[in-house]
Design a protein around this motif. Structure first.
Motif, mmCIF file in Angstrom:
data_model
loop_
_atom_site.group_PDB
_atom_site.id
_atom_site.type_symbol
_atom_site.label_atom_id
_atom_site.label_comp_id
_atom_site.label_asym_id
_atom_site.label_seq_id
_atom_site.Cartn_x
_atom_site.Cartn_y
_atom_site.Cartn_z
ATOM 1 N N PHE A 256 51.577 40.144 44.647
ATOM 2 C CA PHE A 256 51.191 40.133 46.053
ATOM 3 C C PHE A 256 49.746 40.522 46.341
ATOM 4 N N ARG A 257 49.095 41.194 45.428
ATOM 5 C CA ARG A 257 47.717 41.597 45.662
ATOM 6 C C ARG A 257 46.750 40.798 44.790
ATOM 7 N N ILE A 258 46.979 40.840 43.501
ATOM 8 C CA ILE A 258 46.009 40.288 42.564
ATOM 9 C C ILE A 258 46.042 38.761 42.545
ATOM 10 N N LEU A 259 47.215 38.184 42.345
ATOM 11 C CA LEU A 259 47.278 36.722 42.281
ATOM 12 C C LEU A 259 46.911 36.067 43.603
ATOM 13 N N SER A 260 47.301 36.689 44.708
ATOM 14 C CA SER A 260 46.970 36.091 46.007
ATOM 15 C C SER A 260 45.469 36.107 46.277
ATOM 16 N N GLU A 261 44.760 37.075 45.742
ATOM 17 C CA GLU A 261 43.312 37.191 45.970
ATOM 18 C C GLU A 261 42.470 36.582 44.852
ATOM 19 N N LEU A 262 42.918 36.722 43.616
ATOM 20 C CA LEU A 262 42.080 36.349 42.472
ATOM 21 C C LEU A 262 42.713 35.306 41.558
ATOM 22 N N GLY A 263 43.934 34.909 41.824
ATOM 23 C CA GLY A 263 44.704 34.082 40.907
ATOM 24 C C GLY A 263 44.085 32.769 40.493
ATOM 25 N N VAL A 264 43.279 32.151 41.344
ATOM 26 C CA VAL A 264 42.701 30.848 41.010
ATOM 27 C C VAL A 264 41.368 30.960 40.272
ATOM 28 N N LEU A 265 40.872 32.156 40.121
ATOM 29 C CA LEU A 265 39.558 32.347 39.509
ATOM 30 C C LEU A 265 39.646 32.518 38.001
ATOM 31 N N PRO A 266 38.681 31.975 37.267
ATOM 32 C CA PRO A 266 38.618 32.274 35.835
ATOM 33 C C PRO A 266 38.292 33.763 35.644
ATOM 34 N N VAL A 267 38.791 34.337 34.579
ATOM 35 C CA VAL A 267 38.581 35.763 34.313
ATOM 36 C C VAL A 267 37.095 36.105 34.341
ATOM 37 N N ALA A 268 36.269 35.230 33.779
ATOM 38 C CA ALA A 268 34.833 35.497 33.690
ATOM 39 C C ALA A 268 34.152 35.580 35.056
ATOM 40 N N SER A 269 34.749 34.998 36.089
ATOM 41 C CA SER A 269 34.101 35.025 37.408
ATOM 42 C C SER A 269 34.545 36.210 38.264
ATOM 43 N N VAL A 270 35.461 37.006 37.773
ATOM 44 C CA VAL A 270 35.898 38.201 38.518
ATOM 45 C C VAL A 270 34.925 39.321 38.181
ATOM 46 N N ASP A 271 34.133 39.699 39.177
ATOM 47 C CA ASP A 271 33.110 40.713 38.947
ATOM 48 C C ASP A 271 33.325 41.914 39.869
ATOM 49 N N ARG A 272 32.457 42.890 39.718
ATOM 50 C CA ARG A 272 32.579 44.122 40.481
ATOM 51 C C ARG A 272 32.556 43.869 41.980
ATOM 52 N N SER A 273 31.704 42.982 42.447
ATOM 53 C CA SER A 273 31.606 42.748 43.890
ATOM 54 C C SER A 273 32.905 42.164 44.443
#
Length: 87
Positions: free
Chosen positions: A10-27
């Motif tokens: 409910f938190r992570i996949l809904s917000e970040l699920g479509v992104l490649p791991v490498a594009s998930v950054d601190r911001s």
């Protein structure tokens, strides 16, 4: 384990699920964390779960070593006795 799964679903996949791991950054993680400012325990728990996920990704060779963006996200203060709402 159920709480961990709920955070992922409910938190992570809904917000970040479509992104490649490498594009998930601190911001991006800071933005996710800030979006839950009214629920500091839940926000902090989400970052902790993500941190575990990034450590596992590193162990599996999915990310560069020491590339865990969660390390620099400042967690919120939590009131004594405050508990994680699992609902």
């Amino acid at each position: 384990m159920a709480t961990f799964r709920r955070v992922v679903d409910f938190r992570i996949l809904s917000e970040l699920g479509v992104l490649p791991v490498a594009s998930v950054d601190r911001s991006r993680l800071s933005e996710l964390h800030f979006g839950m400012l009214d629920k500091p325990v839940k926000a902090n728990h989400t970052i902790r779960v993500l941190s575990v996920m990034f450590r596992l990704a590193e162990a599996c060779g999915m990310t560069l070593p020491r590339r865990n963006p969660c390390r620099t996200v400042r967690i919120y203060d939590e009131a004594p006795g405050e508990v994680l709402d699992t609902g």
